[in-house]
Design an enzyme around this catalytic site. Structure first.
Site, PDB file in Angstrom:
ATOM      1  N   HIS A  47     -10.021   0.835   2.661  1.00 26.76           N
ATOM      2  CA  HIS A  47      -9.548   2.199   2.935  1.00 26.76           C
ATOM      3  C   HIS A  47     -10.726   3.111   3.251  1.00 26.76           C
ATOM      4  CE1 HIS A  47      -5.260   2.335   2.454  1.00 26.76           C
ATOM      5  NE2 HIS A  47      -5.299   1.752   1.272  1.00 26.76           N
ATOM      6  N   CYS A  85       0.846  -1.192   0.000  1.00 25.24           N
ATOM      7  CA  CYS A  85       0.000   0.000   0.000  1.00 25.24           C
ATOM      8  C   CYS A  85       0.881   1.241   0.000  1.00 25.24           C
ATOM      9  CB  CYS A  85      -0.879  -0.026   1.250  1.00 25.24           C
ATOM     10  SG  CYS A  85      -1.987   1.376   1.411  1.00 25.24           S
ATOM     11  N   HIS A 145      -9.321  -4.079  -1.135  1.00 24.87           N
ATOM     12  CA  HIS A 145      -8.315  -3.238  -0.482  1.00 24.87           C
ATOM     13  C   HIS A 145      -8.795  -1.785  -0.427  1.00 24.87           C
ATOM     14  CE1 HIS A 145      -3.946  -2.298   0.367  1.00 24.87           C
ATOM     15  NE2 HIS A 145      -4.367  -1.107  -0.049  1.00 24.87           N
ATOM     16  N   GLU A 146      -9.315  -1.273  -1.548  1.00 18.81           N
ATOM     17  CA  GLU A 146      -9.759   0.133  -1.602  1.00 18.81           C
ATOM     18  C   GLU A 146     -11.039   0.349  -0.803  1.00 18.81           C
ATOM     19  OE1 GLU A 146      -7.516   2.110  -2.512  1.00 18.81           O
ATOM     20  OE2 GLU A 146      -6.329   0.545  -3.459  1.00 18.81           O
TER      21      GLU A 146
END
EC number: 3.5.1.88
Length: 172
Positions: A149, A102, A145-146
Site C-alpha cells: 500500500h 482489503c 500487503h501494507e
C-alpha cells in the site's frame, strides 16, 4: 512520550489515486505522524476483520501502517499491535500463494504469492528508533500487503490474472 488519542478515519476505496501513488517517506518523530499512527490503530480496531491499515488507505500518501494479527486463525507468529514508518523488506523466503482481501477493495479477494517469512527494517513512530521485525506466516503476509500500500500497490496488482480474483462472500 504519551500517545495521542486515535481518531477513526474514513477508508478510501479503489480507484482513489492515493492508492496507486508511492507514499512519501516520513519523519517518524513529527507530531502529525505520531497522530497518524494512533489514528491508523483506532481505525483498524473498529473495522471488523481488519489486520492492517496503511496511511494511503485513509487518504494520506505516506509510508506509515499499522498491523495486528492477534487472534486471527491463520496467525502463527504475532507481535501484537504495532505501527511502522518507512518500512523495507530486507529478506524474503518461503513463497506461497494465499487469499487476500482489503478494506480499500471491499468487494473482491484474490490469490497472491507472498513470502512466508520476512525480515523488515523500519522506524517506530514517536521515538524514531530503528527496528527489525522478523516474522512468518500470516503476519508476514500482512506486512507485505501494507508495505505494498505504501508503494502504491493493491493486492490486485499482484494476482496472477483474472482467474485468481473472487467476489467476496457476504455473510448475513
Amino acid at each position: 512520550m504519551t500517545s495521542p488519542e486515535g481518531r477513526v478515519l474514513p477508508v478510501v476505496t479503489a480507484p482513489a489515486a492515493v492508492l496507486s501513488a508511492v507514499g512519501d517517506e516520513v519523519d517518524p518523530t513529527a507530531p502529525e505522524i505520531v497522530q497518524l499512527a494512533a489514528d491508523l490503530v483506532a481505525t483498524m480496531k473498529v473495522s471488523p476483520g481488519c489486520v492492517g491499515l496503511a496511511a494511503p488507505q485513509v487518504g494520506i500518501g505516506v509510508q506509515v501502517f499499522a498491523v495486528d494479527v492477534t487472534g486471527h486463525p491463520k496467525a502463527v507468529t504475532t507481535h501484537g499491535t504495532f505501527v511502522l514508518c518507512n518500512a523495507k523488506i530486507v529478506e524474503a523466503s518461503r513463497w506461497k500463494a494465499g487469499r487476500e482481501g482489503c478494506m480499500s477493495v471491499p468487494d473482491l479477494t484474490g490469490d497472491v504469492k507472498r513470502a512466508g517469512r520476512v525480515v523488515v527494517e523500519a522506524v517506530l513512530p514517536g521515538s524514531g528508533d530503528p527496528i527489525t521485525v522478523t516474522t512468518d506466516a500470516f503476519e508476514a503476509r500482512a506486512l507485505q500487503h501494507e508495505i505494498d500500500h505504501c508503494a502504491g500497490k493493491l493486492f490486485l496488482d499482484r494476482v496472477a490474472g483474472a482467474h485468481a480474483i473472487y467476489q467476496r462472500k457476504v455473510y448475513l
